[in-house]
Design a protein around this motif. Structure first.
Motif, PDB file in Angstrom:
ATOM      1  N   ASP A 200      20.113   8.621  53.271  1.00 55.90           N
ATOM      2  CA  ASP A 200      19.539   9.423  54.489  1.00 55.90           C
ATOM      3  C   ASP A 200      20.873   9.708  55.394  1.00 55.90           C
ATOM      4  OD1 ASP A 200      16.793   9.685  54.300  1.00 55.90           O
ATOM      5  OD2 ASP A 200      16.208   7.840  55.365  1.00 55.90           O
ATOM      6  N   ALA A 333      14.340  16.445  58.084  1.00 59.12           N
ATOM      7  CA  ALA A 333      15.635  15.999  57.581  1.00 59.12           C
ATOM      8  C   ALA A 333      15.998  14.933  58.723  1.00 59.12           C
ATOM      9  CB  ALA A 333      16.489  17.211  57.672  1.00 59.12           C
ATOM     10  N   SER A 342      19.837  14.771  54.521  1.00 60.96           N
ATOM     11  CA  SER A 342      18.561  14.334  53.786  1.00 60.96           C
ATOM     12  C   SER A 342      17.344  15.019  54.233  1.00 60.96           C
ATOM     13  CB  SER A 342      18.270  12.920  53.660  1.00 60.96           C
ATOM     14  OG  SER A 342      17.525  12.471  52.871  1.00 60.96           O
ATOM     15  N   ARG A 344      13.275  15.651  53.288  1.00 60.90           N
ATOM     16  CA  ARG A 344      12.162  14.948  52.435  1.00 60.90           C
ATOM     17  C   ARG A 344      11.468  16.102  51.983  1.00 60.90           C
ATOM     18  NH1 ARG A 344       9.736   9.695  55.333  1.00 60.90           N
ATOM     19  NH2 ARG A 344      11.924   8.609  55.455  1.00 60.90           N
ATOM     20  N   ALA A 351      10.315  17.692  44.445  1.00 60.15           N
ATOM     21  CA  ALA A 351      11.624  17.737  44.676  1.00 60.15           C
ATOM     22  C   ALA A 351      12.490  18.187  43.395  1.00 60.15           C
ATOM     23  CB  ALA A 351      12.310  16.075  44.838  1.00 60.15           C
ATOM     24  N   ARG A 379      13.736  13.177  48.155  1.00 61.52           N
ATOM     25  CA  ARG A 379      14.628  13.834  48.794  1.00 61.52           C
ATOM     26  C   ARG A 379      15.426  14.868  48.111  1.00 61.52           C
ATOM     27  NH1 ARG A 379      14.051   8.820  50.611  1.00 61.52           N
ATOM     28  NH2 ARG A 379      14.146   8.146  52.771  1.00 61.52           N
ATOM     29  N   ARG A 381      19.110  16.013  48.840  1.00 62.74           N
ATOM     30  CA  ARG A 381      20.298  15.607  49.591  1.00 62.74           C
ATOM     31  C   ARG A 381      21.499  16.668  49.538  1.00 62.74           C
ATOM     32  NH1 ARG A 381      24.746  12.878  48.009  1.00 62.74           N
ATOM     33  NH2 ARG A 381      25.519  10.750  49.513  1.00 62.74           N
ATOM     34  N   GLY A 417       7.379  14.548  52.678  1.00 61.51           N
ATOM     35  CA  GLY A 417       7.517  13.080  52.746  1.00 61.51           C
ATOM     36  C   GLY A 417       6.223  12.276  52.880  1.00 61.51           C
TER      37      GLY A 417
END
Length: 417
Positions: A200, A333, A342, A344, A351, A379, A381, A417
């Motif tokens: 994160d 985020a 990061s 979600r 993803a 996530r 990233r 998320g």
């Protein structure tokens, strides 16, 4: 042909061997991963200038944009010519060069520690630090305790598993929980944490953790892989920023493969800690030393950072800009404390699709899915870089938002998320 059959041209068939059932269980594991959207695949980067369309990289960890800096690549090439392609042996046999010593001295001085020790990777450095600094029962009089944040990197987790000490996994970024774990254990303690968590991008409360450690006579081990070059005065790292660098009860590890654009890992701490690692850390004693080219590249990158400390502030500014653009568009985020942003995603499969959509649009982003994420939430990233222009930041954020909208993530009642 069934997917688990032996190909007529396979080595087993050519040598006359029969198919073994020993590893049949792997087929079931692969099926389960495929159904869950968790199969990993390798995607080699194309050779630069090989005719592939240009892709803007926000997936790698080259935070300062130094991996291709001409001074850094020239130093690596010169070292390879002078010292050879590899270090030829472990650091205690033939794998230590003058470059390694210079790099250790420079990093210790820059980060504010008494001494440093270079390893072949950040993973090896963390394994060494955790296992060697967990006091075994025959030395401490009682079984030592390792207190580990539940969000720690896999290398710290593996170090805790390998160490001959008790383990307590505590809630993420919770100094009070760490203190309670230490108070409940009569032996020596060592609190182990990332400075900036890789999933994160949030920072650990290092000052509060240090207070808990000192209250209970414990040591503090901080993996500052994502802090070096980004946080602290001129990029000296999160430990330095927290006022803990050089403390007799604090040890830090860093990697050379992120902000310094090279490869390898380092443990920094009191001289007696480093001396102990030289004589006891298995990943130092039995591993081939870092290649001279990587050591020289890291040393050159450190010199660039000294000369251009504004690169650290630029990374943080880019990360903040990305976060503002993404959350302003409705994505979830985490507010970045360093370079990692990061975002979600609704599910592992979503993803993977989202990442592929971004790649097709010319933006490379990371994709984190279970088991790489401790909370089970997938996530995207993004990693900020000091060398990104404002136009590139706008393009990257627009691509992530646009692909999310095309997939229905922005309009779905189920928030990412």
């Amino acid at each position: 042909m069934p997917h688990n059959a032996v190909s007529p041209s396979s080595p087993a068939t050519r040598t006359g061997a029969t198919r073994s059932t020993t590893f049949d269980w792997l087929d079931e594991q692969h099926r389960l991963r495929r159904e869950a959207g968790l199969v990993r695949t390798l995607r080699p980067r194309p050779e630069p200038g090989a005719g592939e369309p240009a892709v803007l990289d926000l997936a790698g960890n080259d935070y300062l944009g130094l991996s291709r800096h001409p001074e850094v690549t020239r130093a690596a090439a010169d070292a390879a010519h002078r010292w050879g392609a590899g270090s030829t042996g472990s650091r205690l046999v033939s794998g230590s060069t003058a470059l390694h010593t210079r790099l250790e001295e420079a990093l210790a001085e820059f980060c504010g520690f008494e001494a440093a020790l270079v390893f072949s990777s950040g993973y090896a450095a963390n394994l060494a630090a955790v296992t060697a600094l967990a006091p075994p029962p025959e030395l401490s009089g009682a079984r030592g305790l390792l207190v580990s944040d539940e969000g720690n990197h896999a290398s710290l987790i593996d170090g805790c598993r390998l160490a001959r000490a008790g383990r307590a996994v505590v809630p993420h970024a919770d100094p009070e929980a760490a203190g309670k774990a230490l108070a409940a254990h009569p032996g020596r303690g060592l609190v182990v944490t990332d400075s900036v968590f890789s999933v994160d991008g949030d920072a650990a409360p290092l000052a509060a953790l240090a207070r808990q450690c000192r209250r209970h006579g414990a040591g503090l081990l901080v993996d500052d892989a994502h802090g070096l070059g980004v946080l602290g005065d001129g990029g000296r790292g999160a430990v330095h920023a927290a006022g803990l660098a050089g403390a007799p009860d604090v040890v830090s590890t860093v990697t050379l493969s992120k902000s310094l654009g090279a490869q390898g890992g380092v443990v920094l701490g009191p001289a007696r800690v480093i001396a102990h690692l030289v004589s006891s850390a298995r990943t130092f004693i039995f591993d081939t030393g870092l290649a001279p080219a990587a050591a020289a590249a890291a040393l050159a990158a450190l010199e660039v950072l000294r000369r251009e400390p504004g690169r650290a502030a630029r990374v943080r500014a880019v990360a903040g800009d990305l976060h503002a653009r993404l959350t302003g568009a409705g994505l979830t985020a985490v507010r970045p404390d360093a370079a990692v942003v990061s975002v979600r995603a609704p599910s592992p499969r979503a993803a993977v699709r989202w990442q592929a959509d971004c790649r097709a649009a010319g933006i490379e982003v990371g994709c984190f899915r279970p088991p790489s994420v401790p909370d089970g939430v997938s996530r995207l990233r993004l990693t900020a870089r000091a060398d990104l222009t404002d136009a590139q930041v706008e393009r990257a954020a627009g691509t992530v938002v646009g692909t999310a909208a095309a997939e229905g993530f922005l309009n779905s009642r189920r928030a990412p998320g």
